[in-house]
Design a protein around this motif. Structure first.
Motif, PDB file in Angstrom:
ATOM      1  N   LEU A   1      50.215  36.306 -48.430  1.00  0.00           N
ATOM      2  CA  LEU A   1      50.647  35.740 -49.701  1.00  0.00           C
ATOM      3  C   LEU A   1      51.836  34.825 -49.484  1.00  0.00           C
ATOM      4  O   LEU A   1      52.758  35.164 -48.742  1.00  0.00           O
ATOM      5  CB  LEU A   1      51.033  36.847 -50.685  1.00  0.00           C
ATOM      6  CG  LEU A   1      49.934  37.844 -51.029  1.00  0.00           C
ATOM      7  CD1 LEU A   1      50.462  38.931 -51.933  1.00  0.00           C
ATOM      8  CD2 LEU A   1      48.786  37.121 -51.705  1.00  0.00           C
ATOM      9  N   GLY A   2      51.823  33.685 -50.155  1.00  0.00           N
ATOM     10  CA  GLY A   2      52.933  32.750 -50.087  1.00  0.00           C
ATOM     11  C   GLY A   2      53.815  32.888 -51.314  1.00  0.00           C
ATOM     12  O   GLY A   2      53.316  33.083 -52.433  1.00  0.00           O
ATOM     13  N   PHE A   3      55.114  32.830 -51.115  1.00  0.00           N
ATOM     14  CA  PHE A   3      56.088  32.923 -52.200  1.00  0.00           C
ATOM     15  C   PHE A   3      57.043  31.749 -52.111  1.00  0.00           C
ATOM     16  O   PHE A   3      57.410  31.323 -51.013  1.00  0.00           O
ATOM     17  CB  PHE A   3      56.908  34.225 -52.083  1.00  0.00           C
ATOM     18  CG  PHE A   3      56.082  35.466 -52.226  1.00  0.00           C
ATOM     19  CD1 PHE A   3      55.870  36.046 -53.461  1.00  0.00           C
ATOM     20  CD2 PHE A   3      55.508  36.059 -51.112  1.00  0.00           C
ATOM     21  CE1 PHE A   3      55.101  37.188 -53.596  1.00  0.00           C
ATOM     22  CE2 PHE A   3      54.742  37.203 -51.229  1.00  0.00           C
ATOM     23  CZ  PHE A   3      54.542  37.767 -52.469  1.00  0.00           C
ATOM     24  N   TRP A   4      57.450  31.246 -53.246  1.00  0.00           N
ATOM     25  CA  TRP A   4      58.442  30.182 -53.295  1.00  0.00           C
ATOM     26  C   TRP A   4      59.741  30.757 -53.819  1.00  0.00           C
ATOM     27  O   TRP A   4      59.757  31.439 -54.847  1.00  0.00           O
ATOM     28  CB  TRP A   4      57.977  29.044 -54.205  1.00  0.00           C
ATOM     29  CG  TRP A   4      56.897  28.234 -53.572  1.00  0.00           C
ATOM     30  CD1 TRP A   4      55.549  28.380 -53.740  1.00  0.00           C
ATOM     31  CD2 TRP A   4      57.076  27.170 -52.646  1.00  0.00           C
ATOM     32  NE1 TRP A   4      54.880  27.469 -52.975  1.00  0.00           N
ATOM     33  CE2 TRP A   4      55.796  26.702 -52.294  1.00  0.00           C
ATOM     34  CE3 TRP A   4      58.197  26.557 -52.070  1.00  0.00           C
ATOM     35  CZ2 TRP A   4      55.600  25.656 -51.396  1.00  0.00           C
ATOM     36  CZ3 TRP A   4      57.991  25.514 -51.197  1.00  0.00           C
ATOM     37  CH2 TRP A   4      56.717  25.071 -50.863  1.00  0.00           C
ATOM     38  N   SER A   5      60.832  30.484 -53.124  1.00  0.00           N
ATOM     39  CA  SER A   5      62.165  30.894 -53.566  1.00  0.00           C
ATOM     40  C   SER A   5      62.901  29.647 -53.991  1.00  0.00           C
ATOM     41  O   SER A   5      62.886  28.629 -53.292  1.00  0.00           O
ATOM     42  CB  SER A   5      62.928  31.558 -52.415  1.00  0.00           C
ATOM     43  OG  SER A   5      62.275  32.719 -52.004  1.00  0.00           O
TER      44      SER A   5
ATOM     45  N   THR B   1      43.548  42.941 -46.290  1.00  0.00           N
ATOM     46  CA  THR B   1      44.845  42.337 -45.998  1.00  0.00           C
ATOM     47  C   THR B   1      44.797  40.858 -46.351  1.00  0.00           C
ATOM     48  O   THR B   1      43.819  40.176 -46.058  1.00  0.00           O
ATOM     49  CB  THR B   1      45.203  42.512 -44.514  1.00  0.00           C
ATOM     50  OG1 THR B   1      45.244  43.920 -44.229  1.00  0.00           O
ATOM     51  CG2 THR B   1      46.547  41.900 -44.192  1.00  0.00           C
ATOM     52  N   ALA B   2      45.869  40.398 -46.988  1.00  0.00           N
ATOM     53  CA  ALA B   2      45.961  38.988 -47.362  1.00  0.00           C
ATOM     54  C   ALA B   2      47.369  38.488 -47.079  1.00  0.00           C
ATOM     55  O   ALA B   2      48.343  39.242 -47.182  1.00  0.00           O
ATOM     56  CB  ALA B   2      45.634  38.811 -48.842  1.00  0.00           C
TER      57      ALA B   2
ATOM     58  N   ASP C   1      54.225  36.733 -46.770  1.00  0.00           N
ATOM     59  CA  ASP C   1      54.266  38.169 -46.575  1.00  0.00           C
ATOM     60  C   ASP C   1      52.826  38.673 -46.526  1.00  0.00           C
ATOM     61  O   ASP C   1      51.980  38.214 -47.293  1.00  0.00           O
ATOM     62  CB  ASP C   1      55.032  38.830 -47.732  1.00  0.00           C
ATOM     63  CG  ASP C   1      55.479  40.236 -47.433  1.00  0.00           C
ATOM     64  OD1 ASP C   1      55.339  40.691 -46.286  1.00  0.00           O
ATOM     65  OD2 ASP C   1      55.989  40.898 -48.362  1.00  0.00           O
ATOM     66  N   GLU C   2      52.565  39.598 -45.629  1.00  0.00           N
ATOM     67  CA  GLU C   2      51.222  40.163 -45.505  1.00  0.00           C
ATOM     68  C   GLU C   2      51.145  41.437 -46.334  1.00  0.00           C
ATOM     69  O   GLU C   2      51.963  42.339 -46.176  1.00  0.00           O
ATOM     70  CB  GLU C   2      50.942  40.469 -44.034  1.00  0.00           C
ATOM     71  CG  GLU C   2      49.487  40.689 -43.746  1.00  0.00           C
ATOM     72  CD  GLU C   2      49.225  40.778 -42.255  1.00  0.00           C
ATOM     73  OE1 GLU C   2      49.254  41.918 -41.741  1.00  0.00           O
ATOM     74  OE2 GLU C   2      49.023  39.725 -41.633  1.00  0.00           O
TER      75      GLU C   2
END
Length: 107
Positions: free
Chosen positions: A47-51, A44-45, A36-37
């Motif tokens: 970002l990585g998310f783990w579900s 602006t970055a 998600d940005e």
């Protein structure tokens, strides 16, 4: 590293909310990464998310030697309805899936 009896408080995205926002064909039981940005302060970055499913989280905590003393699905803070009326427009109770809080104890 925690000393015996120490506490770790963890906040994670609610796994079922991740599943609901994943779209058709999303497997709740799969571990997957999404990106998600976000923009803050003009920067602006990506970002990585783990579900991952709830059992994968609890299994990892206990395998690491923690005892789970609390799992909480918190309600929004008082005043949130007034600050963000558009978010709550279709949620008369004010409740929605967002985060899970874990309180873990080191043995």
């Amino acid at each position: 590293m925690l000393t015996p009896g120490g506490r770790l408080i963890v906040s994670v995205n609610h796994p079922f909310a991740d599943y609901l926002s994943g779209g058709p064909g999303t497997d709740y039981f799969a571990t997957r990464q999404t990106f998600d940005e976000w923009t803050l302060g003009g920067h602006t970055a990506l970002l990585g998310f783990w579900s991952r499913p709830l059992h994968a989280m609890t299994d990892a905590f206990t395998a690491a030697g923690f005892r789970i003393s609390v799992i909480s699905e918190p309600f929004p803070a008082q005043g949130a309805h007034e600050l963000f009326p558009d978010v709550f427009a279709d949620r008369p109770s004010g409740a929605f899936l967002c985060f899970l809080f874990f309180v873990l104890q080191a043995d």
